[in-house]
Design a protein around this motif. Sequence first.
Motif, PDB file in Angstrom:
ATOM      1  N   VAL A   6      -3.123  -3.281  -2.694  1.00 51.12           N
ATOM      2  CA  VAL A   6      -1.942  -3.180  -3.168  1.00 51.12           C
ATOM      3  C   VAL A   6      -1.758  -2.140  -4.160  1.00 51.12           C
ATOM      4  O   VAL A   6      -0.217  -1.015  -3.756  1.00 51.12           O
ATOM      5  CB  VAL A   6      -1.569  -4.773  -4.558  1.00 51.12           C
ATOM      6  N   SER A   7      -2.232  -1.759  -4.730  1.00 52.32           N
ATOM      7  CA  SER A   7      -2.402  -0.106  -5.513  1.00 52.32           C
ATOM      8  C   SER A   7      -2.149   1.227  -4.473  1.00 52.32           C
ATOM      9  O   SER A   7      -1.228   1.859  -3.966  1.00 52.32           O
ATOM     10  CB  SER A   7      -3.373   0.225  -6.399  1.00 52.32           C
ATOM     11  N   ASN A   8      -2.916   1.242  -3.199  1.00 56.72           N
ATOM     12  CA  ASN A   8      -2.226   1.981  -2.182  1.00 56.72           C
ATOM     13  C   ASN A   8      -0.838   1.715  -1.721  1.00 56.72           C
ATOM     14  O   ASN A   8      -0.188   2.578  -0.919  1.00 56.72           O
ATOM     15  CB  ASN A   8      -3.256   2.229  -1.301  1.00 56.72           C
ATOM     16  N   LEU A  16       2.109   4.418  -1.361  1.00 59.42           N
ATOM     17  CA  LEU A  16       2.891   4.783  -0.317  1.00 59.42           C
ATOM     18  C   LEU A  16       4.198   4.488  -0.153  1.00 59.42           C
ATOM     19  O   LEU A  16       5.810   4.985  -0.001  1.00 59.42           O
ATOM     20  CB  LEU A  16       2.484   3.243   0.725  1.00 59.42           C
ATOM     21  N   THR A  17       4.684   2.835  -1.225  1.00 60.20           N
ATOM     22  CA  THR A  17       6.241   3.106  -0.587  1.00 60.20           C
ATOM     23  C   THR A  17       7.208   3.807  -1.992  1.00 60.20           C
ATOM     24  O   THR A  17       8.132   4.150  -2.107  1.00 60.20           O
ATOM     25  CB  THR A  17       6.487   1.185  -1.896  1.00 60.20           C
ATOM     26  N   GLU A  18       6.166   4.430  -3.394  1.00 64.55           N
ATOM     27  CA  GLU A  18       6.661   5.519  -4.230  1.00 64.55           C
ATOM     28  C   GLU A  18       7.073   6.589  -3.288  1.00 64.55           C
ATOM     29  O   GLU A  18       7.740   7.236  -3.263  1.00 64.55           O
ATOM     30  CB  GLU A  18       6.100   5.651  -4.972  1.00 64.55           C
ATOM     31  N   GLU A  21      -4.451   0.821 -11.393  1.00 70.33           N
ATOM     32  CA  GLU A  21      -3.085   0.239 -11.998  1.00 70.33           C
ATOM     33  C   GLU A  21      -2.325   1.418 -13.076  1.00 70.33           C
ATOM     34  O   GLU A  21      -1.103   1.050 -13.251  1.00 70.33           O
ATOM     35  CB  GLU A  21      -3.836  -0.573 -13.103  1.00 70.33           C
ATOM     36  N   ILE A  22      -2.802   1.968 -14.211  1.00 70.33           N
ATOM     37  CA  ILE A  22      -1.540   3.402 -14.191  1.00 70.33           C
ATOM     38  C   ILE A  22      -1.764   4.811 -13.007  1.00 70.33           C
ATOM     39  O   ILE A  22      -3.223   4.704 -12.645  1.00 70.33           O
ATOM     40  CB  ILE A  22      -2.318   3.578 -15.362  1.00 70.33           C
ATOM     41  N   ILE A  25     -11.113  -5.852  -3.445  1.00 73.22           N
ATOM     42  CA  ILE A  25     -10.381  -4.669  -2.018  1.00 73.22           C
ATOM     43  C   ILE A  25      -8.708  -4.714  -1.929  1.00 73.22           C
ATOM     44  O   ILE A  25      -7.958  -4.365  -1.424  1.00 73.22           O
ATOM     45  CB  ILE A  25     -10.617  -5.530  -0.979  1.00 73.22           C
ATOM     46  N   ILE A  26      -8.084  -6.675  -2.377  1.00 71.72           N
ATOM     47  CA  ILE A  26      -6.506  -6.621  -2.387  1.00 71.72           C
ATOM     48  C   ILE A  26      -5.971  -6.040  -3.146  1.00 71.72           C
ATOM     49  O   ILE A  26      -5.623  -5.090  -3.254  1.00 71.72           O
ATOM     50  CB  ILE A  26      -6.777  -8.349  -2.731  1.00 71.72           C
TER      51      ILE A  26
END
Length: 292
Positions: A70-72, A76-78, A138-139, A65-66
């Motif tokens: 982090v992936s989401n 979002l930041t991208e 991750e990719i 879940i963590i």
Amino acid sequence: MVRYLALCKIVELGSFTRAADVLGYTQAAVSQMIKSLEEEFKITLVIRSRSGVRLTPEGVALFPIIKNMVSNYRLLTEKVMEFTTFESGEIRIGISSEISKSYLSALVKDFSDIHTGVRFIIKQDYSYQLTDMLLQGEISIAFINHCEFPSISTEHIVTDHYSVAFNRDHYFSNYKSVSLGDLENESIIIDYNGVAENLKVAIAKAYITPQIKYTLYDIPSAIKMISNGMGVGILPTNLIKNNPYGIMSLPLDPTIESTLCVAYRNDVPLSPIVQKFISFIRDDFGEYSFYC
């Protein structure tokens, strides 16, 4: 969010110290982040020992879940960055062992010349690992041969055909083509990525059980073993072109196709810059050779 990112890096690298170095924090600061998380959750997440760092059972349960959070957050930041900086962002690419890094570099360079703000991260692994990386976020995209996950879309970009590779002293050198039946008593050499689904189906229909004696972790090693007479290989034709060992090859009869695809998740939105890169691949792939 930085606390979750720190935990992911600790698990990935197996060390508080290495995670701190990568993230640009002191080890004490990273330790405090994890302590703060554990106090908030009222559970222990990681255990340190002489052999490294490992997740507790509670940490194992929460970690997927963590990682997804982090992936989401990265996505979002991208997207936010793309609103503030013209055509910037990060593209994380996964390639399997049969893809040539040099030609991928040419594709990346040409795209970067047009979209100067983009950052690339390129990871090489086996096809099944790349699929896992896609599913875990991750990719962004992967170059693979086959995928059956409903949450992953694939776009065909190259069609190849399987050939049988052998050294010059092999009796196949007198043949004009090789059937699957001809391979039944041969020692077979394959790449660790295995054989594509359409070849597996053809083998099953031929009612044969090839003797797969050697499974290699990279194509050049497989080619060298073939040249030494240790067996015959079943490989896509483009992988054995212009090899430095002078091995011979013949097409399989009947012809069996091998396809290369670009894969990406269809259950999460792709960033605009990743979409542009996929379009670039779709439009301009023919100018590049992705095979070793």
